[in-house]
Design an enzyme around this catalytic site. Sequence first.
Site, PDB file in Angstrom:
ATOM      1  N   HIS A 128       0.845  -1.200   0.000  1.00 21.07           N
ATOM      2  CA  HIS A 128       0.000   0.000   0.000  1.00 21.07           C
ATOM      3  C   HIS A 128       0.882   1.252   0.000  1.00 21.07           C
ATOM      4  O   HIS A 128       0.375   2.368   0.085  1.00 21.07           O
ATOM      5  CB  HIS A 128      -0.903   0.035   1.240  1.00 21.07           C
ATOM      6  N   SER A 158     -15.581   1.611   2.057  1.00 21.04           N
ATOM      7  CA  SER A 158     -15.102   0.233   2.208  1.00 21.04           C
ATOM      8  C   SER A 158     -14.122   0.137   3.388  1.00 21.04           C
ATOM      9  O   SER A 158     -14.198  -0.772   4.218  1.00 21.04           O
ATOM     10  CB  SER A 158     -14.424  -0.211   0.909  1.00 21.04           C
ATOM     11  N   LYS A 283     -19.233  -6.168  -0.179  1.00 25.35           N
ATOM     12  CA  LYS A 283     -20.282  -6.075  -1.203  1.00 25.35           C
ATOM     13  C   LYS A 283     -19.724  -6.207  -2.611  1.00 25.35           C
ATOM     14  O   LYS A 283     -20.402  -6.691  -3.506  1.00 25.35           O
ATOM     15  CB  LYS A 283     -20.976  -4.716  -1.099  1.00 25.35           C
TER      16      LYS A 283
HETATM   17  P1  A3P Z   1     -16.409  -3.289  -0.529  1.00 25.03           P
HETATM   18  O1  A3P Z   1     -16.060  -3.055   0.898  1.00 25.03           O
HETATM   19  O2  A3P Z   1     -16.902  -2.053  -1.213  1.00 25.03           O
HETATM   20  O3  A3P Z   1     -17.310  -4.446  -0.742  1.00 25.03           O
HETATM   21  P2  A3P Z   1      -9.048  -4.684  -0.835  1.00 25.03           P
HETATM   22  O4  A3P Z   1      -8.964  -6.001  -1.478  1.00 25.03           O
HETATM   23  O5  A3P Z   1      -8.131  -3.671  -1.447  1.00 25.03           O
HETATM   24  O6  A3P Z   1      -8.941  -4.776   0.630  1.00 25.03           O
HETATM   25  O7  A3P Z   1     -10.481  -4.096  -1.188  1.00 25.03           O
HETATM   26  C1  A3P Z   1     -11.630  -4.687  -0.654  1.00 25.03           C
HETATM   27  C2  A3P Z   1     -12.809  -4.282  -1.498  1.00 25.03           C
HETATM   28  O8  A3P Z   1     -12.792  -5.030  -2.721  1.00 25.03           O
HETATM   29  C3  A3P Z   1     -14.114  -4.614  -0.814  1.00 25.03           C
HETATM   30  O9  A3P Z   1     -15.060  -3.661  -1.305  1.00 25.03           O
HETATM   31  C4  A3P Z   1     -14.374  -6.018  -1.331  1.00 25.03           C
HETATM   32  O10 A3P Z   1     -15.708  -6.435  -1.218  1.00 25.03           O
HETATM   33  C5  A3P Z   1     -13.945  -5.871  -2.774  1.00 25.03           C
HETATM   34  N1  A3P Z   1     -13.565  -7.164  -3.364  1.00 25.03           N
HETATM   35  C6  A3P Z   1     -12.857  -8.163  -2.799  1.00 25.03           C
HETATM   36  N2  A3P Z   1     -12.695  -9.170  -3.659  1.00 25.03           N
HETATM   37  C7  A3P Z   1     -13.327  -8.820  -4.792  1.00 25.03           C
HETATM   38  C8  A3P Z   1     -13.524  -9.472  -6.052  1.00 25.03           C
HETATM   39  N3  A3P Z   1     -13.055 -10.685  -6.284  1.00 25.03           N
HETATM   40  N4  A3P Z   1     -14.219  -8.811  -6.987  1.00 25.03           N
HETATM   41  C9  A3P Z   1     -14.711  -7.573  -6.768  1.00 25.03           C
HETATM   42  N5  A3P Z   1     -14.561  -6.904  -5.595  1.00 25.03           N
HETATM   43  C10 A3P Z   1     -13.865  -7.519  -4.621  1.00 25.03           C
END
Ligand code: A3P
Length: 332
Positions: A128, A158, A283
Site C-alpha cells: 500500500h 469500504s 459487497k
Molecule cells: P467493498 O467493501 O466495497 O465491498 P481490498 O482487497 O483492497 O482490501 O479491497 C476490498 C474491497 O474489494 C471490498 O469492497 C471487497 O468487497 C472488494 N472485493 C474483494 N474481492 C473482490 C472481487 N473478487 N471482486 C470484486 N470486488 C472484490
Amino acid sequence: MEKTEVDDDINELFETLPQERNWDGRWLCQYKGFWCPVRCFRPIVSSERHFDARDTDILLASMPKSGTTWLKALVFSIINRNNYSIDQTPLLTSNPHALVPFLEFNVYWGNDNPDLDTIPNPRIFSTHMPYELLPNTILESKCRAVYICRNPLDQFISHRHFLIENKIEKDAEPLDIDEAFEMFCKGIHPFGPFWDHMMGYWHSSLNNSRKVLFLKYEDLKEDIVFSVKKIAEFIGFHLSEEEEKQGLIEQISRLCSFENLKNLEVNKLGKNRVIQNSSYFRKGEVGDWTNYLSPSMAERIEELMQMKLRGSGAISQANVILSTSHHLSWGD
Ligand code: A3P
C-alpha cells in the site's frame, strides 16, 4: 556496520515525525508526505533500505480497499496457470493475501532484512506504499508494478466498514462518519492523501508505461475479460490464442470473482493475524458510497480532487483520469 546498528536509527527517525490518530484510534505518522500506520513504519523503512528487486518481480500496489485482494487472486492465477489447474489452485484453500504477501505487513514485519533470495521467479509482492516510498531498487530495476485505484468515496466507505469490523485498536471508540470524512478530506487516513497516492502511480504510468500499469477497480468490474488480458500482457504472461479459445480467461475471471472467492470456506471462516478473511469480501459493488454519504460530501471530494490535482501541476492528467473513468467522476 552490523544490520542492527544501521537500523537502530529508524526509531530516532520515527521520533521526528508528526503523528495523528486515525478515526479508528490507530496512530499514523507522516513520512515523506504520507500518513503511514505507525505499526508498519519500521517495515516500510526496512524495505526501503533492504529490498533487492529483481527484474522479474511483480509488485501489486494500491490504496487499502481498492481491489487489492481481487488483483492478487488474478495475478496469482495468471502466473501459475501452468502450475495448477483451476480446480486445484491454492486459491481454493488460501486467502489471496496468504499467497501474495505485503512488503510492509508481512515480508518486513518483525524482520528488518528477511532472506528473500530463495523465492523462485517470478516473485509477487504487494504494497500500500505510495510510489514515492517504494524501495529504490524497485524503481531502478525492470520489475513491473500494477496499481489498482478506486473511486475515493467507495474506498472511504469500504475502509470504514473494514476497520470497524476488525477493530484493530481494541480500546478505541471510532469517530463518527462525519468526523472520519473530515479527516479523509484532510488527507489524514492510512497511506493518504488519496490524491497524492493515486497521482504518484498515475504519473509513473505515463512516464514509463512498461513500469506501471494503472488500473481502475470500476474498469475491472465493467470488463474483467479485457482486464485479465491486459494484466497478463503487461506482466509478461500473455495468454495465447489457444488458451483464449479454451476459455482460460473466463475460467480465471470466474475463479477470482467476488461471489466465488467470498463463498470459499477459507474466506468465510479463516483469519490472518487480526483480520477476518471474510472482511475482505463485503459487497464488491461500484457506488455503494451513495448509501452512506450525501451528494454534498461527494461534491466536496470532487472539488478537492480537482483543486489538489490542479495544484500539483497535473491537471491535464487529472482530467484524463476524471473524464476517462465515469466512475472516478464520482457522480453517477
Ligand atoms: P467493498 O467493501 O466495497 O465491498 P481490498 O482487497 O483492497 O482490501 O479491497 C476490498 C474491497 O474489494 C471490498 O469492497 C471487497 O468487497 C472488494 N472485493 C474483494 N474481492 C473482490 C472481487 N473478487 N471482486 C470484486 N470486488 C472484490
